[in-house]
Design a protein around this motif. Structure first.
Motif, mmCIF file in Angstrom:
data_model
loop_
_atom_site.group_PDB
_atom_site.id
_atom_site.type_symbol
_atom_site.label_atom_id
_atom_site.label_comp_id
_atom_site.label_asym_id
_atom_site.label_seq_id
_atom_site.Cartn_x
_atom_site.Cartn_y
_atom_site.Cartn_z
ATOM 1 N N THR A 4 -2.930 4.541 -8.771
ATOM 2 C CA THR A 4 -3.533 5.619 -8.009
ATOM 3 C C THR A 4 -4.407 6.452 -8.933
ATOM 4 O O THR A 4 -4.218 6.450 -10.142
ATOM 5 N N ARG A 5 -5.359 7.147 -8.353
ATOM 6 C CA ARG A 5 -6.215 8.027 -9.146
ATOM 7 C C ARG A 5 -5.599 9.416 -9.292
ATOM 8 O O ARG A 5 -6.027 10.205 -10.115
ATOM 9 N N LYS A 6 -4.593 9.707 -8.478
ATOM 10 C CA LYS A 6 -3.945 11.017 -8.518
ATOM 11 C C LYS A 6 -2.960 11.069 -9.681
ATOM 12 O O LYS A 6 -2.401 10.055 -10.085
ATOM 13 N N SER A 60 -1.967 1.128 -14.696
ATOM 14 C CA SER A 60 -2.228 2.011 -13.564
ATOM 15 C C SER A 60 -3.679 2.467 -13.481
ATOM 16 O O SER A 60 -4.160 2.777 -12.400
ATOM 17 N N ARG A 68 0.813 -1.213 0.000
ATOM 18 C CA ARG A 68 0.000 0.000 0.000
ATOM 19 C C ARG A 68 0.848 1.266 0.000
ATOM 20 O O ARG A 68 0.399 2.309 -0.446
ATOM 21 N N ARG A 104 2.650 2.032 -10.071
ATOM 22 C CA ARG A 104 1.882 2.702 -9.017
ATOM 23 C C ARG A 104 0.449 2.856 -9.498
ATOM 24 O O ARG A 104 0.186 3.463 -10.527
#
Length: 182
Positions: A59-61, A90, A25, A57
Protein backbone atom coordinates in the motif's frame (compact mmCIF):
# COMPACT_ATOMS: atom_id res chain seq x y z
CA UNK A 1 -2.12 -9.09 -12.24
CA UNK A 2 -3.52 -7.02 -15.03
CA UNK A 3 -1.24 -5.26 -17.48
CA UNK A 4 -1.71 -2.04 -15.51
CA UNK A 5 -0.47 -3.77 -12.33
CA UNK A 6 -3.84 -4.08 -10.60
CA UNK A 7 -4.52 -7.24 -8.64
CA UNK A 8 -7.60 -8.93 -10.02
CA UNK A 9 -10.05 -10.98 -8.02
CA UNK A 10 -9.64 -14.01 -10.34
CA UNK A 11 -6.10 -15.02 -9.36
CA UNK A 12 -5.82 -15.81 -5.68
CA UNK A 13 -3.22 -18.55 -5.41
CA UNK A 14 0.16 -19.13 -7.05
CA UNK A 15 2.00 -22.31 -6.06
CA UNK A 16 5.45 -23.65 -6.79
CA UNK A 17 6.76 -26.72 -4.91
CA UNK A 18 6.08 -25.96 -1.24
CA UNK A 19 5.82 -22.16 -1.68
CA UNK A 20 2.34 -20.71 -1.96
CA UNK A 21 1.53 -17.06 -2.66
CA UNK A 22 -1.96 -15.73 -1.96
CA UNK A 23 -3.01 -12.39 -3.45
CA UNK A 24 -6.11 -10.57 -2.29
CA UNK A 25 -7.36 -7.01 -2.22
CA UNK A 26 -8.74 -6.92 1.32
CA UNK A 27 -7.82 -8.32 4.71
CA UNK A 28 -11.12 -10.21 4.98
CA UNK A 29 -10.57 -11.81 1.59
CA UNK A 30 -7.09 -12.90 2.74
CA UNK A 31 -8.53 -14.48 5.87
CA UNK A 32 -11.20 -16.34 3.87
CA UNK A 33 -8.73 -17.56 1.23
CA UNK A 34 -6.23 -18.69 3.86
CA UNK A 35 -8.93 -20.55 5.77
CA UNK A 36 -10.04 -22.29 2.56
CA UNK A 37 -6.41 -23.23 1.76
CA UNK A 38 -5.98 -24.63 5.27
CA UNK A 39 -9.14 -26.75 4.99
CA UNK A 40 -8.26 -28.17 1.55
CA UNK A 41 -4.68 -28.88 2.67
CA UNK A 42 -5.97 -30.78 5.71
CA UNK A 43 -8.04 -33.05 3.44
CA UNK A 44 -4.78 -34.20 1.82
CA UNK A 45 -2.87 -34.51 5.09
CA UNK A 46 -0.90 -31.29 4.66
CA UNK A 47 -0.34 -28.87 7.52
CA UNK A 48 0.14 -25.09 7.30
CA UNK A 49 2.95 -24.10 9.69
CA UNK A 50 2.25 -20.84 11.46
CA UNK A 51 5.89 -19.98 12.17
CA UNK A 52 6.76 -20.14 8.45
CA UNK A 53 3.67 -18.27 7.24
CA UNK A 54 4.00 -14.51 6.75
CA UNK A 55 2.08 -11.78 4.96
CA UNK A 56 2.97 -8.57 3.17
CA UNK A 57 0.73 -5.55 2.73
CA UNK A 58 1.37 -3.49 -0.40
CA UNK A 59 0.00 0.00 0.00
CA UNK A 60 1.07 3.60 -0.45
CA UNK A 61 -0.35 4.55 2.95
CA UNK A 62 1.74 4.46 6.10
CA UNK A 63 0.67 1.65 8.40
CA UNK A 64 1.79 -0.08 11.57
CA UNK A 65 2.98 -3.66 11.23
CA UNK A 66 0.49 -5.95 12.95
CA UNK A 67 -0.17 -9.65 13.31
CA UNK A 68 -3.21 -11.39 11.86
CA UNK A 69 -4.80 -14.27 13.72
CA UNK A 70 -6.58 -17.12 11.95
CA UNK A 71 -7.80 -19.73 14.42
CA UNK A 72 -4.65 -20.49 16.44
CA UNK A 73 -2.18 -19.31 13.77
CA UNK A 74 -0.60 -15.89 14.04
CA UNK A 75 0.62 -14.42 10.74
CA UNK A 76 3.58 -12.07 11.04
CA UNK A 77 3.64 -9.02 8.77
CA UNK A 78 6.91 -8.47 6.89
CA UNK A 79 8.28 -5.62 4.78
CA UNK A 80 9.76 -7.96 2.13
CA UNK A 81 10.28 -11.63 1.33
CA UNK A 82 11.95 -13.76 -1.32
CA UNK A 83 9.68 -15.78 -3.60
CA UNK A 84 11.34 -17.85 -6.33
CA UNK A 85 14.59 -15.84 -6.20
CA UNK A 86 12.84 -12.46 -6.57
CA UNK A 87 12.42 -10.09 -3.66
CA UNK A 88 8.86 -8.87 -3.19
CA UNK A 89 8.53 -5.78 -1.00
CA UNK A 90 5.85 -3.37 0.08
CA UNK A 91 7.13 -0.42 -1.97
CA UNK A 92 7.58 -2.52 -5.15
CA UNK A 93 11.25 -1.59 -5.59
CA UNK A 94 13.89 -3.64 -7.40
CA UNK A 95 16.89 -2.28 -5.51
CA UNK A 96 17.27 -5.43 -3.37
CA UNK A 97 17.08 -7.73 -6.41
CA UNK A 98 19.65 -5.69 -8.32
CA UNK A 99 22.03 -5.59 -5.36
CA UNK A 100 21.62 -9.33 -4.80
CA UNK A 101 22.33 -10.03 -8.49
CA UNK A 102 25.45 -7.85 -8.39
CA UNK A 103 26.66 -9.67 -5.26
CA UNK A 104 26.16 -13.04 -6.96
CA UNK A 105 27.96 -11.74 -10.05
CA UNK A 106 30.94 -10.72 -7.91
CA UNK A 107 30.97 -14.16 -6.28
CA UNK A 108 30.93 -15.81 -9.72
CA UNK A 109 33.81 -13.62 -10.88
CA UNK A 110 35.97 -14.38 -7.85
CA UNK A 111 35.16 -18.10 -8.08
CA UNK A 112 36.45 -18.07 -11.69
CA UNK A 113 39.12 -15.45 -11.19
CA UNK A 114 41.90 -17.86 -12.16
CA UNK A 115 40.39 -18.04 -15.67
CA UNK A 116 39.89 -14.31 -16.02
CA UNK A 117 43.42 -13.47 -14.79
CA UNK A 118 45.18 -16.16 -16.80
CA UNK A 119 47.39 -15.05 -19.67
CA UNK A 120 46.78 -18.41 -21.36
CA UNK A 121 43.11 -17.55 -22.00
CA UNK A 122 42.48 -15.17 -24.91
CA UNK A 123 40.53 -11.93 -24.51
CA UNK A 124 37.81 -13.28 -26.77
CA UNK A 125 37.43 -16.38 -24.56
CA UNK A 126 37.35 -14.23 -21.42
CA UNK A 127 34.61 -12.12 -22.97
CA UNK A 128 32.62 -15.25 -23.85
CA UNK A 129 33.07 -16.52 -20.28
CA UNK A 130 31.80 -13.20 -18.96
CA UNK A 131 28.72 -13.34 -21.23
CA UNK A 132 27.96 -16.99 -20.48
CA UNK A 133 28.70 -17.16 -16.74
CA UNK A 134 28.57 -13.81 -14.98
CA UNK A 135 26.07 -11.77 -16.97
CA UNK A 136 23.24 -14.37 -16.79
CA UNK A 137 23.70 -14.58 -13.01
CA UNK A 138 23.41 -10.80 -12.59
CA UNK A 139 20.43 -10.46 -14.93
CA UNK A 140 18.45 -13.51 -13.80
CA UNK A 141 14.69 -12.72 -14.03
CA UNK A 142 15.67 -9.55 -15.94
CA UNK A 143 12.64 -9.87 -18.22
CA UNK A 144 10.26 -8.75 -15.48
CA UNK A 145 12.29 -5.76 -14.24
CA UNK A 146 11.13 -2.23 -14.96
CA UNK A 147 14.45 -0.41 -15.23
CA UNK A 148 14.80 3.15 -14.02
CA UNK A 149 17.79 5.31 -14.85
CA UNK A 150 19.46 4.70 -11.48
CA UNK A 151 19.12 0.93 -11.80
CA UNK A 152 20.50 0.98 -15.37
CA UNK A 153 23.40 3.07 -14.14
CA UNK A 154 24.14 0.61 -11.30
CA UNK A 155 24.22 -2.31 -13.73
CA UNK A 156 26.42 -0.44 -16.22
CA UNK A 157 28.86 0.58 -13.46
CA UNK A 158 29.10 -3.04 -12.31
CA UNK A 159 29.70 -4.26 -15.86
CA UNK A 160 32.40 -1.65 -16.59
CA UNK A 161 34.14 -2.35 -13.29
CA UNK A 162 34.15 -6.09 -13.89
CA UNK A 163 35.31 -5.80 -17.50
CA UNK A 164 38.15 -3.54 -16.35
CA UNK A 165 39.17 -6.23 -13.85
CA UNK A 166 39.05 -8.90 -16.55
CA UNK A 167 40.88 -7.05 -19.33
CA UNK A 168 43.09 -4.76 -17.24
CA UNK A 169 44.60 -1.51 -18.49
CA UNK A 170 45.10 -0.98 -22.21
CA UNK A 171 47.50 1.31 -24.04
CA UNK A 172 44.73 3.91 -24.21
CA UNK A 173 43.98 3.80 -20.48
CA UNK A 174 41.21 1.93 -18.68
CA UNK A 175 39.12 1.51 -21.80
CA UNK A 176 37.44 -1.78 -22.62
CA UNK A 177 36.81 -2.38 -26.27
CA UNK A 178 33.41 -3.74 -27.14
CA UNK A 179 33.96 -7.14 -28.73
CA UNK A 180 30.70 -6.89 -30.71
CA UNK A 181 31.85 -3.87 -32.73
CA UNK A 182 34.93 -5.60 -34.15
Amino acid sequence: MELRGNVTSRLKCVAYADDILLTTRTEQSLLDTFQKLKEISAQYGLIVKGQKTKYLRCTRKNYRPEELQIDSIYLEQVQSYIYLVSTVNSDNSLEEDIQYGITLGNKAYYANQFLFKSRLVSKKSKFKLYWSIIRPIVTYAFEVWVLKGTIKNKLMVFERKLLRKIFGPTKRGWYVENQNKQ
